[in-house]
Design an enzyme around this catalytic site. Structure first.
Site, PDB file in Angstrom:
ATOM      1  N   LYS A 177     -15.298  -2.204  31.475  1.00 52.41           N
ATOM      2  CA  LYS A 177     -15.184  -3.295  30.423  1.00 52.41           C
ATOM      3  C   LYS A 177     -13.907  -4.183  30.853  1.00 52.41           C
ATOM      4  CE  LYS A 177     -12.767  -3.891  26.596  1.00 52.41           C
ATOM      5  NZ  LYS A 177     -12.455  -5.447  26.882  1.00 52.41           N
ATOM      6  N   GLU A 253      -2.232   2.851  33.793  1.00 56.33           N
ATOM      7  CA  GLU A 253      -1.074   1.791  34.514  1.00 56.33           C
ATOM      8  C   GLU A 253      -0.656   0.949  33.198  1.00 56.33           C
ATOM      9  OE1 GLU A 253      -3.067   2.379  38.954  1.00 56.33           O
ATOM     10  OE2 GLU A 253      -3.207   0.529  37.855  1.00 56.33           O
ATOM     11  N   CYS A 287       2.372  -7.021  35.941  1.00 53.33           N
ATOM     12  CA  CYS A 287       3.057  -5.831  35.403  1.00 53.33           C
ATOM     13  C   CYS A 287       4.427  -5.471  36.103  1.00 53.33           C
ATOM     14  CB  CYS A 287       2.301  -4.445  35.341  1.00 53.33           C
ATOM     15  SG  CYS A 287       1.775  -4.127  37.218  1.00 53.33           S
ATOM     16  N   GLU A 389       8.934  -5.734  26.633  1.00 56.34           N
ATOM     17  CA  GLU A 389       8.175  -6.457  28.039  1.00 56.34           C
ATOM     18  C   GLU A 389       7.894  -7.674  27.197  1.00 56.34           C
ATOM     19  OE1 GLU A 389       4.015  -5.412  28.795  1.00 56.34           O
ATOM     20  OE2 GLU A 389       4.771  -5.448  30.819  1.00 56.34           O
TER      21      GLU A 389
HETATM   22  P1  NAD Z   1      -4.287  -4.893  26.497  1.00 54.60           P
HETATM   23  O1  NAD Z   1      -3.941  -3.375  26.291  1.00 54.60           O
HETATM   24  O2  NAD Z   1      -4.108  -5.865  25.185  1.00 54.60           O
HETATM   25  O3  NAD Z   1      -5.796  -4.834  26.880  1.00 54.60           O
HETATM   26  C1  NAD Z   1      -6.138  -4.241  28.096  1.00 54.60           C
HETATM   27  C2  NAD Z   1      -7.854  -3.818  28.017  1.00 54.60           C
HETATM   28  O4  NAD Z   1      -7.516  -2.734  26.854  1.00 54.60           O
HETATM   29  C3  NAD Z   1      -8.607  -4.918  27.469  1.00 54.60           C
HETATM   30  O5  NAD Z   1      -9.824  -4.758  28.305  1.00 54.60           O
HETATM   31  C4  NAD Z   1      -8.546  -4.655  26.110  1.00 54.60           C
HETATM   32  O6  NAD Z   1      -9.846  -5.239  25.368  1.00 54.60           O
HETATM   33  C5  NAD Z   1      -8.681  -3.236  26.081  1.00 54.60           C
HETATM   34  N1  NAD Z   1      -8.237  -2.487  24.804  1.00 54.60           N
HETATM   35  C6  NAD Z   1      -7.547  -3.050  23.732  1.00 54.60           C
HETATM   36  N2  NAD Z   1      -7.588  -2.180  22.773  1.00 54.60           N
HETATM   37  C7  NAD Z   1      -8.180  -1.222  23.040  1.00 54.60           C
HETATM   38  C8  NAD Z   1      -8.660  -0.045  22.241  1.00 54.60           C
HETATM   39  N3  NAD Z   1      -8.156   0.328  21.066  1.00 54.60           N
HETATM   40  N4  NAD Z   1      -9.586   0.946  22.806  1.00 54.60           N
HETATM   41  C9  NAD Z   1     -10.022   0.690  23.964  1.00 54.60           C
HETATM   42  N5  NAD Z   1      -9.612  -0.691  24.861  1.00 54.60           N
HETATM   43  C10 NAD Z   1      -8.813  -1.371  24.239  1.00 54.60           C
HETATM   44  O7  NAD Z   1      -3.223  -5.467  27.802  1.00 54.60           O
HETATM   45  P2  NAD Z   1      -3.443  -6.800  28.597  1.00 54.60           P
HETATM   46  O8  NAD Z   1      -2.646  -7.731  27.279  1.00 54.60           O
HETATM   47  O9  NAD Z   1      -4.864  -7.264  28.580  1.00 54.60           O
HETATM   48  O10 NAD Z   1      -2.425  -6.728  29.803  1.00 54.60           O
HETATM   49  C11 NAD Z   1      -1.092  -7.048  30.022  1.00 54.60           C
HETATM   50  C12 NAD Z   1      -0.351  -5.759  29.816  1.00 54.60           C
HETATM   51  O11 NAD Z   1      -0.959  -4.805  30.677  1.00 54.60           O
HETATM   52  C13 NAD Z   1       0.999  -5.765  29.904  1.00 54.60           C
HETATM   53  O12 NAD Z   1       1.774  -4.889  29.185  1.00 54.60           O
HETATM   54  C14 NAD Z   1       1.070  -5.340  31.470  1.00 54.60           C
HETATM   55  O13 NAD Z   1       2.391  -4.890  31.864  1.00 54.60           O
HETATM   56  C15 NAD Z   1       0.047  -4.155  31.679  1.00 54.60           C
HETATM   57  N6  NAD Z   1      -0.331  -4.260  33.128  1.00 54.60           N
HETATM   58  C16 NAD Z   1       0.061  -2.822  33.634  1.00 54.60           C
HETATM   59  C17 NAD Z   1      -0.303  -2.916  35.060  1.00 54.60           C
HETATM   60  C18 NAD Z   1       0.098  -1.663  35.649  1.00 54.60           C
HETATM   61  O14 NAD Z   1      -0.446  -1.320  36.821  1.00 54.60           O
HETATM   62  N7  NAD Z   1       1.295  -0.832  35.291  1.00 54.60           N
HETATM   63  C19 NAD Z   1      -1.219  -3.750  35.676  1.00 54.60           C
HETATM   64  C20 NAD Z   1      -1.472  -5.099  35.069  1.00 54.60           C
HETATM   65  C21 NAD Z   1      -0.943  -5.100  33.723  1.00 54.60           C
HETATM   66  O1  6OD Z   2      -1.510  -3.892  43.508  1.00 58.73           O
HETATM   67  C1  6OD Z   2      -2.159  -3.268  42.976  1.00 58.73           C
HETATM   68  O2  6OD Z   2      -2.941  -2.182  43.289  1.00 58.73           O
HETATM   69  C2  6OD Z   2      -1.979  -3.155  41.447  1.00 58.73           C
HETATM   70  N1  6OD Z   2      -2.551  -2.283  40.753  1.00 58.73           N
HETATM   71  C3  6OD Z   2      -1.197  -4.071  41.007  1.00 58.73           C
HETATM   72  C4  6OD Z   2      -0.930  -4.380  39.592  1.00 58.73           C
HETATM   73  C5  6OD Z   2      -0.326  -5.416  39.018  1.00 58.73           C
HETATM   74  C6  6OD Z   2       0.365  -5.690  37.912  1.00 58.73           C
HETATM   75  O3  6OD Z   2      -0.041  -6.496  37.280  1.00 58.73           O
END
Ligand code: NAD
Ligand code: 6OD
Length: 485
Positions: A177, A253, A287, A389
């Site tokens: 998804k 992640e 992130c 964040e």
């Molecule tokens: P989010 O958690 O709001 O949503 C991510 C996904 O989870 C979406 O597909 C959403 O529909 C789904 N989702 C939401 N609630 C859910 C539930 N209860 N059950 C199942 N699925 C659910 O995150 P976002 O706002 O899309 O992304 C930004 C966040 O992601 C930031 O906090 C960022 O730091 C983090 N992020 C982390 C990494 C990493 O590698 N550590 C990478 C990219 C983004």
């Molecule tokens: O470079 C990658 O493999 C990775 N997972 C990056 C994540 C970035 C976060 O927003």
């Protein structure tokens, strides 16, 4: 641009959902797509299709299986412009960034994990036995099974394929998804899967939201064997509770509150340029982006002035204009969240060095989600803006006097994702990088990636590592075979 219909890809065919929701371009608010939300029954059908496809896919000789991954990579590249325009319309990110990072990495993820799967070795030990003979132990790895992939909006194709590619490469089938905020490139990938003849059911895409929608239907599904998730820490926590009754493996992640440490022996210009990139890239929506900058006191004022100049040089333009270096945030909803931190920072006592508001253009971009790049100084380390964040183009810059103090301040967070150290003293570079309580520490660079290396975070930033062999650990289950010789 015409309004697309983005449908669910289940068992190798596209299906309408139970209802549609609208997707708008964050640069000007234009309607760009109607997204077909999957029903619970459709998620069930996707899981059933993945389950049915699993034995055949897992049993394919690795050369045949990985040939499909190379074909998917080629397919992305063949339709590079479609992917590029879709990603830009969904996110508002500048064409320079999307064409260099997002779309190429979508293809590279498939190639890299195909290569890793093709060249895998196997853990084995010769064991002495009490009767003076020997036994051969080897860890035979089987796919985890049907994997649920849930991804966020900030690097949509890159992060979606970062999980789909290793899952498929190691013999799993997938129900994935994408974020409801950026649903298009996942749908294009399903089109490519159809074009290259990927066996039906191996890769399924369902659209929808989290709670009481496709996200929750995946995480609570009894016939899914593991969940790999990228997104907010709070969502990770909710998903962990949802999967707990089934005791399923998760790979998470999550968010970050990443630090950059700039020492007085740093190459000053490289550090300013590097920190500007790590703070403002992708409008601060990576992130790994830096939100806390610690600078040695002897160069603090000079550094803040130079970073301000870099921030003010950013060109907030139309995403498709090659001169644009910063697009809008991903949505008006996300801008409201970032704006709440701009307000909070002032309430908490910040000095606003630059930015702090919303730009005006006098054209359709005023309907978009643009925000000014913002630098703060003067906040206490206990401020919420230092602890939470923001996920926007903002940072706080604070001075330090000693290396120990810099390390202590950088580590004073419950997140543990990334850090960047700027110094020309490589002994210090190694020492400080190793002292960071994070999954990823860069020295004199940022977001420089080798897909064979472990990626992920500790604390509130996640569970587990993916990348290279580390992905193997999540996407397969070992059976140790002990043969008495
Ligand atoms: P989010 O958690 O709001 O949503 C991510 C996904 O989870 C979406 O597909 C959403 O529909 C789904 N989702 C939401 N609630 C859910 C539930 N209860 N059950 C199942 N699925 C659910 O995150 P976002 O706002 O899309 O992304 C930004 C966040 O992601 C930031 O906090 C960022 O730091 C983090 N992020 C982390 C990494 C990493 O590698 N550590 C990478 C990219 C983004
Ligand atoms: O470079 C990658 O493999 C990775 N997972 C990056 C994540 C970035 C976060 O927003």
């Amino acid at each position: 641009m015409s309004v697309r219909h983005l449908r669910n890809f289940i068992g190798g065919r596209f299906h309408d959902g139970i209802r549609t929701f609208a997707k708008h371009n964050p640069a000007d608010g234009a309607l760009i797509a109607q997204v077909h939300e999957a029903s619970r029954d459709q998620v069930d059908a996707a899981v059933a299709a993945a389950r049915a496809a699993l034995p055949g896919w897992a049993a394919l000789p690795v050369g045949e299986r990985t040939a499909y991954l190379y074909a998917l990579a080629d397919g992305i590249e063949r339709r590079f412009d479609d992917f590029l325009q879709a990603e830009i319309a969904d996110t508002g990110k500048p064409v320079g960034w999307a064409s260099q990072i997002d779309i190429p990495r979508g293809a590279a993820n498939f190639r890299s994990f195909a290569e890793i799967a093709r060249t895998l070795d196997m853990e084995s030990f010769m064991t002495d036995t009490p009767d003076g003979r020997q036994a051969l132990n080897y860890a035979y790895r089987k796919p985890l099974g049907v994997v649920g992939v849930i991804s966020p909006w900030n690097l949509p194709l890159l992060l979606f394929t970062w999980k789909v590619a290793p899952a498929l490469a190691f013999g799993n089938t997938v129900v994935a998804k994408p974020s409801e905020v950026t649903p298009t490139t996942a749908t294009l990938l399903a089109e490519v899967a159809e074009e290259v003849g990927l066996p039906p059911g191996v890769f399924n895409v369902v659209h929808g939201f989290g709670p009481n929608s496709a996200g929750e239907f995946i995480t609570t599904h009894p016939d899914i064997d593991g969940i790999t998730f990228t997104g907010e820490t709070a969502t990770g926590s909710t998903i962990m509770k949802a999967v707990a009754p089934g005791v399923k493996p998760v790979s998470f992640e999550l968010g970050g509150k990443n630090a950059a440490l700039v020492f007085d022996d740093a190459d000053f210009d490289a550090a300013v340029a590097g920190v500007a990139r790590s703070v403002f890239a992708n409008c601060g929506q990576v992130c790994l982006c830096t939100e806390r900058v610690y600078v040695h006191r002897s160069i603090f004022d000079k550094f803040v002035s130079a970073l301000k100049i870099e921030a003010e040089k950013l060109v907030l333009g139309w995403p498709m204009d090659p001169a644009t270096t910063m697009g809008p945030l991903v949505s008006l909803e996300h801008r409201s969240k970032v704006q709440s931190y701009l307000k909070l920072a002032v309430e908490e006592g910040a000095t606003v060095v630059t930015g702090g508001g919303v730009p005006t253009f006098g054209d359709a971009r005023d309907e978009g989600a643009y925000i000014q790049p913002t630098i703060w100084t003067g906040l206490p380390e206990t401020a919420r803006c230092i602890k939470e964040e923001v996920f926007g183009p903002v940072c706080h810059v604070a001075p330090f006097d000693t290396e120990e103090e810099a390390i202590r301040m950088a580590n004073d967070t419950r997140y543990g994702l990334a850090a960047a150290v700027w110094t020309t003293n490589l002994t210090r570079g190694h020492r400080v990088a190793q002292a960071m309580n994070v999954g990823l520490a860069w020295v004199n660079c940022w977001f420089l990636r080798d897909l064979r290396t472990p990626f992920g975070g500790s604390g509130l930033s996640g569970i587990g590592r993916e990348g290279g062999r580390h992905s193997l650990h999540f996407y397969t289950e070992p059976t140790n075979v002990c043969v008495k010789l």
